[in-house]
Every structure is written in structure tokens, then in C-alpha cells.
Design an enzyme around this catalytic site. Structure first.
Site, mmCIF file in Angstrom:
data_model
loop_
_atom_site.group_PDB
_atom_site.id
_atom_site.type_symbol
_atom_site.label_atom_id
_atom_site.label_comp_id
_atom_site.label_asym_id
_atom_site.label_seq_id
_atom_site.Cartn_x
_atom_site.Cartn_y
_atom_site.Cartn_z
ATOM 1 N N SER A 64 4.599 5.572 6.928
ATOM 2 C CA SER A 64 4.904 5.967 5.606
ATOM 3 C C SER A 64 6.014 7.154 5.894
ATOM 4 C CB SER A 64 4.030 5.922 4.545
ATOM 5 O OG SER A 64 3.636 4.783 4.466
ATOM 6 N N ASP A 100 8.572 8.075 -5.037
ATOM 7 C CA ASP A 100 8.000 8.310 -3.985
ATOM 8 C C ASP A 100 8.366 8.913 -3.014
ATOM 9 O OD1 ASP A 100 5.536 7.841 -2.354
ATOM 10 O OD2 ASP A 100 6.036 6.081 -1.623
ATOM 11 N N HIS A 160 3.477 10.214 -1.388
ATOM 12 C CA HIS A 160 2.133 9.683 -1.257
ATOM 13 C C HIS A 160 1.619 10.161 0.097
ATOM 14 C CE1 HIS A 160 3.759 5.899 0.973
ATOM 15 N NE2 HIS A 160 2.759 6.201 1.532
#
Length: 443
Positions: A207, A131, A101
Site C-alpha cells: 500500500s 486514501d 491508511h
């Protein structure tokens, strides 16, 4: 003479003890903790990732400037947006592991190292269902790397260190402990299983960065999912990430594995009836699957995999995600209330359905016609017949992906193997509509 030698030795020993104590107790040495040492060691291999996206401005009005309406979109029909995240280098050749993402939809991806060097990155491959994404940068010299650890021997409560770029603040370090393992987290329509949980702060921009143990080895990949959560961070276990990474490096994509049946979470009613804390039910088997998979029967309740408890279907997917095709797993559970144990070998899911699979699973035969797929036959008692489809209808899309050839149809329809329903777009005469084939209608 002997007394003098003894005295000199004693004095030397005392001086050494005092010197060591002074060094050990010095302010500088006390500040140089294990966490500090780890951060110094790993920081050169933790990178800052920026991704540029071109997006349409829905409020663009080409005449806005003439009417003093600049604020409603006179900047143009397309706008540039940026997303920020983290990653870490896993190979001296410049391979970088991050979250999917972080770079999703990016037209230009830039990677910045702690020493200020910036590189254009190319996408080697992505795995949206996990992911994860693998990037590649090129340089004249080998790049610094992180050491990948293990996530199958972690201890609840052991220290964790997260390094990343939350909110664009480069090389931010947070610490905590490992709070839990095997967490299931939902993000919109996606459900992610087998996450690590830590109380080290994980914020947007973290992230894709590494979650490290106290020795500086990567045990997970930080993923910020729950918004506005305090003291709750999640990470993808590194064991699972390593297998995905190798597939992305060699094939550019993940080759899905399966056991030849469809598992679903056990209902609360069934759990209470059988006095089980969790488990999965075999929702369907496939007549065209290999004979090994048919050792299971529809309605079997599975409670363990290789001796470990199964909480939900995600636990099965997480398990086979870290094993190689051909490796055996043993499933334990109940059939009609009696214990069963079945050993199956993990296999690669077919890249596409065959026409015979589509006939058995969906109840459809199709052929290309007028830029779509004409339905030529419908099997009685099939999901297609139950939905009301009939020969002469035109199948336009599967799961919102247009299909104009039989190959496209069979490739897209493969998703039916891992779901209970298949969304298709159909045209009948002048009308176009969506229907969902209920794959539980027939067996």
C-alpha cells in the site's frame, strides 16, 4: 586490388554481424530486460514506511501481576503497535506520496530508503476520502524521485510493475498487466471510485507504493483493499493523485469541489424502466446554490459527463476530482424522458453553511448556550420538524463531533450538502439521544 578491398569489407561486415549477434544473444543481455531496467531506475525513490501507534490495552489490570495474570495485560495501559507500508518520493526536496491508511493515527513515522538511510517524516496533509497522504523528509542532498506519468491514456493489457514492501519484505517487485480501469471498490463504509485494476500482486505493505508502466512512469498508487484476493490488485489513478497531492502541498488538505447538486446512483428499477446500463439521478438541488446549478432539476437522470458514460455517482466525484475549479463539464441525460445537456462549472464546496443555508437545508436556527447549541427555531415542513425537534432542545454533536459554537455547528453541518441524512446528538431535559435528519424530506 578492387577484389581484395571488396573481400576485406565483406570480412569486416561479417565480423561485425557476428559480434553484434554475440552481444545481443549473450545470457547477460537477455536477462537485462526492460522490467529489470525499470526496477533499477525506480528503486532508489521507493521507500519503506513504518508508523508507530499508541493504543489502549482494554484488558489491562494493574493488579494482574499480583495474581499471576500477566497474560491478561500486565504490560501496561498503553501498548505500541506498528503499521508498515510503502511510498515513493515525488520531489528532490523530500515529498513522499503514500496511502492515508498507511500512516493513519501514527505518532511517529519513519521512512527508510533502499540505501539504508532512515528519516523521521512529518505529515504535510491527508485526504482520507481519497486514501492519500503527503509526507516530508529532510536531507542534506536532493532525493531521488520518480517520474509521474498519466492515467488518462492507459491501455487494457499493457504491462504493469508494482514495487513496495509487502509484509515488510523491502523492495519487492511484482509484474502483471492492466486488467481494467474505472473500478469501484468498497472498503467498510467508504466507497472508492475510478480505481485501476491489475493482476500484479498487491499485498499488505504494498500500500502506498507505485504502480508503473513499462517505461518506469508512475500510473497509479497501489492500494490493497480486498482481503485474500488473488490476482486482483487496485491502484489510485495518478491523475487524481496529482491534484490531491498539489492541494495537500499548498493547503495541507483537500478543498472539496462540487457541481451544486446531490447525485445518487440510479436505482435498478429506474435503469430497467429507461433501459440504461447505469447513471445517476439528481436527488436534490439547493435553492441557495448559484443559478447555474439550478439548470438541473430534481429527478433528472444523468448518463454522461463530458461524453463519457456515467455508471454511478462515484464517476462524477472522480471526474471533478481531477479538474480545477472554474473548469466546465457537460452533463447529458434525460428529463421526463427527453434528452438534456447541461454545462456547469466546477466550484469549491463552501467551507461551512451560512445560517440561512442551515435554515433552508436543515430547518434549524441555533445559538450557543451552556456549552452546547440551543435550538431557537424550527422551520415548518423541514427535516428538523419531521424528526420532532423543537425550540429549547440542545444540539450537542454533529456526526459525532461535539459542537459548542455556531461556527463549529455550521462547519460540521456542511457535510449535509453531500449526503441524504445528517446524524446529530440532541438533549431534551435529562435525556440525550441520536436522530438523523432526513434531508430528502424537503426541497
Amino acid at each position: 586490388m578492387k577484389f581484395r578491398q571488396i573481400g576485406l569489407l565483406a570480412a569486416a561486415f561479417c565480423l561485425a554481424v557476428v559480434s553484434v549477434a554475440a552481444v545481443a544473444g549473450s545470457p547477460e543481455s537477455m536477462r537485462d530486460t526492460q522490467v529489470v531496467k525499470v526496477v533499477k531506475k525506480v528503486s532508489p525513490a521507493v521507500v519503506y514506511i513504518s508508523s508507530t501507534h499508541k493504543v489502549k490495552n482494554p484488558f489491562f489490570n494493574p493488579f494482574a501481576g499480583f495474581f499471576g495474570m500477566d497474560r491478561f495485560g500486565s504490560s501496561g495501559p498503553e501498548q505500541t503497535e506498528h503499521s508498515l507500508g510503502s511510498g515513493f518520493i515525488v520531489s528532490p526536496k523530500g515529498y513522499i506520496l503514500t496511502n492515508e491508511h498507511v500512516i493513519m493515527g501514527g505518532t511517529q513515522i519513519r521512512v527508510t530508503l533502499i540505501d539504508g538511510r532512515t528519516f523521521d517524516a512529518k505529515v504535510v496533509g491527508t485526504a482520507p476520502e481519497s486514501d492519500l497522504a503527503l509526507l516530508k523528509i529532510d536531507g542534506k542532498k536532493p532525493f531521488p524521485t520518480l517520474t509521474l506519468g498519466r492515467s488518462d491514456n492507459l491501455m487494457i493489457g499493457e504491462p504493469t510493475i508494482a514495487v513496495g514492501n509487502p509484509f515488510g519484505l523491502s523492495n519487492t517487485v511484482t509484474t502483471g498487466v492492466l486488467s481494467a480501469i474505472g473500478r469501484t471498490v468498497k472498503d467498510g463504509k467508504r466507497t472508492y471510485s475510478d480505481f485501476l485494476q491489475t493482476d500484479a500482486a498487491i499485498n499488505p505493505g504494498n500500500s502506498g507504493g507505485p504502480l508503473l508502466d513499462i517505461l518506469g512512469k508512475v500510473i497509479g498508487i497501489n492500494t490493497a483493499i480486498i482481503k485474500d484476493a488473488t490476482g486482483i490488485g487496485f491502484a489510485i489513478p495518478i491523475d487524481r493523485a496529482k491534484r490531491v497531492m498539489e492541494q495537500l502541498r499548498h493547503y495541507g488538505r483537500v478543498r472539496p469541489a462540487w457541481l451544486g447538486f446531490l447525485p445518487l446512483d440510479l436505482s435498478e428499477t429506474a435503469r430497467l424502466r429507461h433501459h440504461l446500463p447505469g447513471g445517476v439521478v439528481v436527488a436534490r438541488t439547493y435553492p441557495f446554490a448559484d443559478s447555474e446549478a439550478l439548470r438541473l432539476k430534481r429527478g433528472d437522470i444523468l448518463t454522461t459527463i463530458d461524453g463519457q458514460p456515467l455508471k454511478n455517482a462515484g464517476d462524477i466525484n472522480a471526474k471533478i476530482a481531477v479538474v480545477n475549479p472554474g473548469q466546465a463539464v457537460t452533463l447529458g441525460g434525460l428529463r421526463d424522458g427527453k434528452p438534456i445537456n447541461v454545462t456547469l462549472h466546477v466550484k469549491l464546496m463552501p467551507k461551512r453553511l451560512t445560517p440561512d443555508m442551515a435554515w433552508v437545508l436543515l430547518g434549524l436556527r441555533v445559538r450557543p448556550s451552556q456549552g452546547a447549541m440551543e435550538i431557537t427555531d424550527v422551520r415548518r415542513g423541514s427535516p428538523a420538524e419531521a424528526t420532532g425537534l423543537r425550540p429549547g432542545d440542545y444540539l450537542l454533536a454533529v456526526e459525532d463531533h461535539p459542537v459548542k459554537t455556531e461556527e463549529e455547528f455550521l462547519t460540521r453541518a456542511r457535510s449535509a450538502l453531500a449526503s441524504t441524512g445528517l446524524l446529530i446528538s440532541v438533549q431534551r431535559g435529562p435525556w440525550t439521544y441520536y436522530v438523523t435528519l432526513n434531508l430528502m424530506e424537503s426541497q
